[in-house]
Each structure stands twice: as structure tokens, then as C-alpha cells.
Design an enzyme around this catalytic site. Sequence first.
Site, mmCIF file in Angstrom:
data_model
loop_
_atom_site.group_PDB
_atom_site.id
_atom_site.type_symbol
_atom_site.label_atom_id
_atom_site.label_comp_id
_atom_site.label_asym_id
_atom_site.label_seq_id
_atom_site.Cartn_x
_atom_site.Cartn_y
_atom_site.Cartn_z
ATOM 1 N N CYS A 107 0.819 -1.219 0.000
ATOM 2 C CA CYS A 107 0.000 0.000 0.000
ATOM 3 C C CYS A 107 0.854 1.271 0.000
ATOM 4 C CB CYS A 107 -1.018 -0.025 1.147
ATOM 5 S SG CYS A 107 -2.355 1.152 0.854
ATOM 6 N N HIS A 206 -3.761 -4.822 0.507
ATOM 7 C CA HIS A 206 -3.267 -5.225 1.826
ATOM 8 C C HIS A 206 -3.355 -6.745 1.993
ATOM 9 C CE1 HIS A 206 -2.445 -1.522 4.130
ATOM 10 N NE2 HIS A 206 -3.323 -0.966 3.309
ATOM 11 N N GLU A 208 -1.752 -8.634 3.920
ATOM 12 C CA GLU A 208 -1.638 -9.047 5.336
ATOM 13 C C GLU A 208 -3.006 -9.031 6.031
ATOM 14 O OE1 GLU A 208 -1.254 -6.010 4.391
ATOM 15 O OE2 GLU A 208 -2.233 -4.811 5.941
#
Length: 231
Positions: A107, A206, A208
Site C-alpha cells: 500500500c 493489503h 496481510e
Amino acid sequence: MKVLVGITCGFDDERNMYYLRPGYWESVEMAGGIPIILPPVDSPEGINHYLEICDGYILSGGDDIDPFYWGQDPEPGLGKIDPRRDRFEISLVQAIIKRDKPALFICRGIQVLNVALGGTLVQDLCSGIAHRQRAPRHHPFHDILLEKDSVLYRLLCQGTVRVNSFHHQAIAGLAPGLIATARARDGVIEAVEYPAKRFILGVQWHPEAMQDELSSRLFQGLVYAAAKKYN
Ligand code: MN
């Protein structure tokens, strides 16, 4: 042999605290690496020491980057900036590239990568697709279209992937050395790579936060590249 992965973090000036969402270190650990958080340091010695101790890096998500770094004045839509984090991460990225260390840029990370290497950003995105989802963080929100000849495609093995989206800035002019390897249908760059380097992968979403098998492959790719120490 364990792989140490350094992760940059944000700073909350209201609470006077560093922060990092748990998905980053959890994803590294699940991929077989050991996560370590890297707060900003100003000295070149500090950055060099980070480069000595870590095998791989993650530049994490966060606030906007000061358009000073690509020669623009701030536009009305520019969000919050953290000058200390900008300074540190831009120096860190340049050192990572110079020493060809494996790194994943997430990001804000993909944006820092591009700016640190001489590229430019859109300060406040306005396009045909929404890129700031109002949905749970793990929810896949818009499609991205992958270039077949890319590290990203080799990791994900799919031409179209639906990803989450929490950004209002995006890459405008690509930095020398980088290539775009995925885009949203509005043309916004969602992934970049540096083919001349061992493992430099930037993603605008994202992974994660997605908590799925596909996203875990990006962290596995980083840890695998970081385990191969040829310099
Ligand atoms: Mn997006």
C-alpha cells in the site's frame, strides 16, 4: 536457518506511539520468517545496521507521502503526512535497492518505493472504480488484472484476482527500473516489480489483512527470496 524480516511502522502523534497492525508480523511468521519492527532512524549508520541484520523487508501501509519528494505542492485532497517516516523510508528503500535485498512493499509501501526511485504519485485518486472500501478489511473489493510474465503471476497463478483496497493515492509516473505487473480495470497500478533485482514486489492492496491462501504466497515468496543469501 531463520529469516529475519524487518517491517516499517507508523506513528500515531495523538497517542505518541508507534503502531503496526498484527497481520504484518503474523503473515511473516506463518511464512516461516521472524518479524522485527523497524522504527524510523535518521542516521545513515542506523539504516546500514538495519540492512546488516535483516534478510528481507516489508514497507507497511500508512499515511500519505509528502509531494515535496516528487516536486509538487500539496493538493487539497492530500491526507496526513509524517515527515520523519517519509525521510526514513525513502532512505531505506534506496539502500534496499542498492544492496539488492528482497522486499515486499504494501500500500503506502509501493508508493514509497516508486517515489524513492524517482516516480510520481496521484495525490488524491478519482477514477471509475472505488479504491477505499467500506467493508471488512479482509473483504476482496475490486479485481486486478495480472501481467503473465511477472513474479506476481508466478506466485498467484491467476490472471484476475480480487483484492481489498484502502488507498486514495496511487502511482502516476513509474520510476525507472520498475514495471507495472497488475492494474485495476480503471488503469490504476496495483502491483510493480523491479525485474533487475532479486525480489522487489510492490502491491497496492493489503495482503496481510486478507487472511487467505493466495495472500500468504506473497509472504512466502519474500521469505523464500530472503533465505537465499547471495550477498
Ligand atoms: Mn485499489
